[in-house]
Enzyme design. Structure first.
Site, PDB file in Angstrom:
ATOM      1  N   SER A 126       0.882  12.419  17.269  1.00 35.57           N
ATOM      2  CA  SER A 126       0.315  11.068  17.309  1.00 35.57           C
ATOM      3  C   SER A 126       1.428  10.010  17.351  1.00 35.57           C
ATOM      4  CB  SER A 126      -0.581  10.840  16.089  1.00 35.57           C
ATOM      5  OG  SER A 126       0.127  11.157  14.919  1.00 35.57           O
ATOM      6  N   SER A 127       2.698  10.450  17.304  1.00 38.90           N
ATOM      7  CA  SER A 127       3.799   9.473  17.287  1.00 38.90           C
ATOM      8  C   SER A 127       3.862   8.603  18.545  1.00 38.90           C
ATOM      9  CB  SER A 127       5.143  10.181  17.078  1.00 38.90           C
ATOM     10  OG  SER A 127       5.202  10.703  15.788  1.00 38.90           O
TER      11      SER A 127
ATOM     12  N   LYS B 177      14.943  19.870  13.955  1.00 37.20           N
ATOM     13  CA  LYS B 177      15.389  18.966  12.881  1.00 37.20           C
ATOM     14  C   LYS B 177      16.659  19.428  12.168  1.00 37.20           C
ATOM     15  CE  LYS B 177      11.652  16.439  10.764  1.00 37.20           C
ATOM     16  NZ  LYS B 177      10.599  16.407   9.754  1.00 37.20           N
TER      17      LYS B 177
ATOM     18  N   ASN C 149      15.435  13.468  11.671  1.00 38.39           N
ATOM     19  CA  ASN C 149      14.210  13.267  12.459  1.00 38.39           C
ATOM     20  C   ASN C 149      14.291  12.044  13.365  1.00 38.39           C
ATOM     21  OD1 ASN C 149      13.754  11.103  10.700  1.00 38.39           O
ATOM     22  ND2 ASN C 149      11.557  11.474  10.593  1.00 38.39           N
TER      23      ASN C 149
ATOM     24  N   ASP D  46      11.599  10.687   6.696  1.00 39.31           N
ATOM     25  CA  ASP D  46      10.417  11.188   5.972  1.00 39.31           C
ATOM     26  C   ASP D  46      10.419  10.737   4.508  1.00 39.31           C
ATOM     27  OD1 ASP D  46       9.327  12.676   8.164  1.00 39.31           O
ATOM     28  OD2 ASP D  46      10.855  14.196   7.832  1.00 39.31           O
TER      29      ASP D  46
ATOM     30  N   ALA E 291       9.679  22.898  -1.277  1.00 36.73           N
ATOM     31  CA  ALA E 291      11.110  23.009  -0.975  1.00 36.73           C
ATOM     32  C   ALA E 291      11.328  23.072   0.535  1.00 36.73           C
ATOM     33  CB  ALA E 291      11.673  24.263  -1.632  1.00 36.73           C
ATOM     34  N   GLY E 292      10.284  22.728   1.300  1.00 40.39           N
ATOM     35  CA  GLY E 292      10.398  22.731   2.756  1.00 40.39           C
ATOM     36  C   GLY E 292      10.907  21.392   3.267  1.00 40.39           C
TER      37      GLY E 292
ATOM     38  N   ALA F  64       9.356  18.518   4.295  1.00 41.55           N
ATOM     39  CA  ALA F  64       8.809  17.295   3.702  1.00 41.55           C
ATOM     40  C   ALA F  64       9.299  17.130   2.268  1.00 41.55           C
ATOM     41  CB  ALA F  64       7.285  17.340   3.736  1.00 41.55           C
TER      42      ALA F  64
ATOM     43  N   GLY G  56      -1.302  11.647   2.278  1.00 39.53           N
ATOM     44  CA  GLY G  56      -0.009  11.571   2.971  1.00 39.53           C
ATOM     45  C   GLY G  56       0.025  10.648   4.177  1.00 39.53           C
TER      46      GLY G  56
HETATM   47  P1  NAD Z   1       7.572  23.741   5.428  1.00 43.95           P
HETATM   48  O1  NAD Z   1       7.056  24.932   6.168  1.00 43.95           O
HETATM   49  O2  NAD Z   1       8.947  23.252   5.701  1.00 43.95           O
HETATM   50  O3  NAD Z   1       7.467  24.025   3.846  1.00 43.95           O
HETATM   51  C1  NAD Z   1       6.332  24.672   3.304  1.00 43.95           C
HETATM   52  C2  NAD Z   1       6.340  24.569   1.774  1.00 43.95           C
HETATM   53  O4  NAD Z   1       5.081  25.075   1.297  1.00 43.95           O
HETATM   54  C3  NAD Z   1       7.426  25.408   1.104  1.00 43.95           C
HETATM   55  O5  NAD Z   1       7.852  24.752  -0.077  1.00 43.95           O
HETATM   56  C4  NAD Z   1       6.684  26.690   0.752  1.00 43.95           C
HETATM   57  O6  NAD Z   1       7.277  27.388  -0.323  1.00 43.95           O
HETATM   58  C5  NAD Z   1       5.329  26.124   0.343  1.00 43.95           C
HETATM   59  N1  NAD Z   1       4.256  27.102   0.422  1.00 43.95           N
HETATM   60  C6  NAD Z   1       3.833  27.774   1.525  1.00 43.95           C
HETATM   61  N2  NAD Z   1       2.816  28.594   1.189  1.00 43.95           N
HETATM   62  C7  NAD Z   1       2.590  28.436  -0.141  1.00 43.95           C
HETATM   63  C8  NAD Z   1       1.678  28.983  -1.070  1.00 43.95           C
HETATM   64  N3  NAD Z   1       0.774  29.899  -0.706  1.00 43.95           N
HETATM   65  N4  NAD Z   1       1.727  28.571  -2.365  1.00 43.95           N
HETATM   66  C9  NAD Z   1       2.635  27.640  -2.757  1.00 43.95           C
HETATM   67  N5  NAD Z   1       3.539  27.085  -1.925  1.00 43.95           N
HETATM   68  C10 NAD Z   1       3.516  27.468  -0.621  1.00 43.95           C
HETATM   69  O7  NAD Z   1       6.494  22.593   5.681  1.00 43.95           O
HETATM   70  P2  NAD Z   1       6.721  21.004   5.600  1.00 43.95           P
HETATM   71  O8  NAD Z   1       7.068  20.512   6.949  1.00 43.95           O
HETATM   72  O9  NAD Z   1       7.587  20.680   4.458  1.00 43.95           O
HETATM   73  O10 NAD Z   1       5.210  20.525   5.332  1.00 43.95           O
HETATM   74  C11 NAD Z   1       4.600  20.693   4.046  1.00 43.95           C
HETATM   75  C12 NAD Z   1       3.275  19.905   4.033  1.00 43.95           C
HETATM   76  O11 NAD Z   1       3.547  18.513   4.157  1.00 43.95           O
HETATM   77  C13 NAD Z   1       2.349  20.245   5.191  1.00 43.95           C
HETATM   78  O12 NAD Z   1       1.024  20.206   4.725  1.00 43.95           O
HETATM   79  C14 NAD Z   1       2.583  19.126   6.190  1.00 43.95           C
HETATM   80  O13 NAD Z   1       1.484  18.875   6.985  1.00 43.95           O
HETATM   81  C15 NAD Z   1       2.839  17.960   5.246  1.00 43.95           C
HETATM   82  N6  NAD Z   1       3.674  16.908   5.834  1.00 43.95           N
HETATM   83  C16 NAD Z   1       3.229  15.630   5.715  1.00 43.95           C
HETATM   84  C17 NAD Z   1       4.001  14.605   6.216  1.00 43.95           C
HETATM   85  C18 NAD Z   1       3.503  13.189   6.086  1.00 43.95           C
HETATM   86  O14 NAD Z   1       4.054  12.297   6.753  1.00 43.95           O
HETATM   87  N7  NAD Z   1       2.533  12.936   5.241  1.00 43.95           N
HETATM   88  C19 NAD Z   1       5.242  14.862   6.833  1.00 43.95           C
HETATM   89  C20 NAD Z   1       5.674  16.178   6.916  1.00 43.95           C
HETATM   90  C21 NAD Z   1       4.868  17.202   6.415  1.00 43.95           C
END
Ligand code: NAD
Length: 291
Positions: free
Chosen positions: A23-24, A73, A94, A109, A134-135, A137, A257
């Protein structure tokens, strides 16, 4: 569009794969049009194999910059001249800004997350945050919160492939900022409750709550919440997650979010143009509500 694009229009890109769902482009082009800025924003399917050539192209075409998303990224820094302090600490970029051939990588972010709190009258500076994740976001939020002055951050994650990244984030925060960070196992629910009880804000920045983990929550039940705790769920599809419903039942102020999504875009927009997006207008046309 025919009226808007001229020989002077500057190009801004988005390099990622897959990317057609993003959507950006709609968000950024709406903001350029509203403010009458002579830029056009387009998405390009670029993966790790074509990234170097794409960045060379950005320089050659004198593009103003680009957004960068997965899988680029954590790789694109190799082709840039400079990184912002947050991008350096996150190990991720990003947003690229091209100043006359000098390319700087930023990560917006975490800036977006912090700005969305401020926009919702939530002041976390000097206070304690407990956060799951720890991902990408989560790391961006944790680093920016530490740089901005959050006093203490307790990070919880499961023992998966992201665990080592969390170890490294905690070490960077403790050595490079004035914030005190610690890492705990998300399976230790007693510790989670203890850390949430002494926090001002609780953030879920994992994929839990969003497809395919829809209907799940990192917090087992509503006894973990108290009414004064601010509760933020970074996933925003679906908007109403199980965790936020539980927190609302207890009377917590909660946030989805969408604000982070809007303000990370606004921060990139500001890096390219010198001005933030017209935020209230963007909220209206994108139907962004925090609740
Ligand atoms: P990522 O794949 O980099 O990280 C995933 C994270 O979820 C890790 O910490 C992992 O350990 C954890 N995880 C995965 N499965 C799990 C489980 N079953 N139980 C507990 N923890 C679990 O993903 P990301 O890019 O960091 O995105 C994380 C969330 O944030 C997503 O829902 C994404 O849509 C959302 N997000 C929102 C925004 C925003 O602007 N609001 C921006 C980026 C990401």
């Amino acid at each position: 569009m025919a009226e808007r694009i001229t020989g002077h229009t500057e190009l801004i890109g988005l390099m990622a794969y897959p990317i057609r769902h993003s959507s950006s482009p709609a968000m950024q082009n709406e903001a350029f049009a509203k403010l009458g800025y002579d830029y056009a924003y387009l998405a390009f399917e670029v993966d790790n194999d074509t990234l170097e050539d794409a960045v060379k192209g950005l320089r050659a075409l004198k593009m103003r910059g680009s957004n960068v998303s997965m899988p680029n990224k954590t790789v694109v820094h190799k082709y840039l001249d400079e990184l912002s302090p947050a991008a350096e600490l996150c190990g991720a970029v990003n947003t690229i800004v091209n100043d006359n051939g000098h390319l700087t990588g930023h990560i917006t972010d975490g800036i977006g997350f912090m700005a969305s709190l401020k926009d919702n009258d939530i002041d976390v500076i000097g206070r304690k945050m407990t956060i799951c994740g720890a991902g990408g976001a989560a790391t961006a939020i944790e680093i920016q919160a530490a740089l901005d002055g959050v006093s203490e951050i307790s990070i919880f994650n499961i023992h998966d492939e992201f665990w080592d990244r969390a170890v490294s984030t905690v070490e960077k925060i403790n050595t490079k900022t004035n914030c005190k960070a610690a890492l705990y196992d998300l399976d230790d629910k007693d510790k989670l409750k203890e850390e949430m009880d002494s926090s001002y804000i609780f953030v879920n920045a994992t994929g839990v709550g969003m497809k395919p983990l829809e209907g799940m929550s990192v917090v087992p039940d509503k006894s973990f919440f108290r009414p004064e705790l601010i509760v933020v769920d970074v996933p925003y599809s679906p908007l109403e997650t199980k965790m936020r419903s539980m927190a609302k039942e207890v009377g917590c102020k909660t946030m989805n979010g969408l604000g982070m999504m809007l303000f990370q875009g606004s921060a990139a927009f500001e890096l390219w143009t010198g001005e933030p997006m017209p935020i209230e207008y963007m909220k209206e046309i994108l139907n962004i509500k925090y609740e």
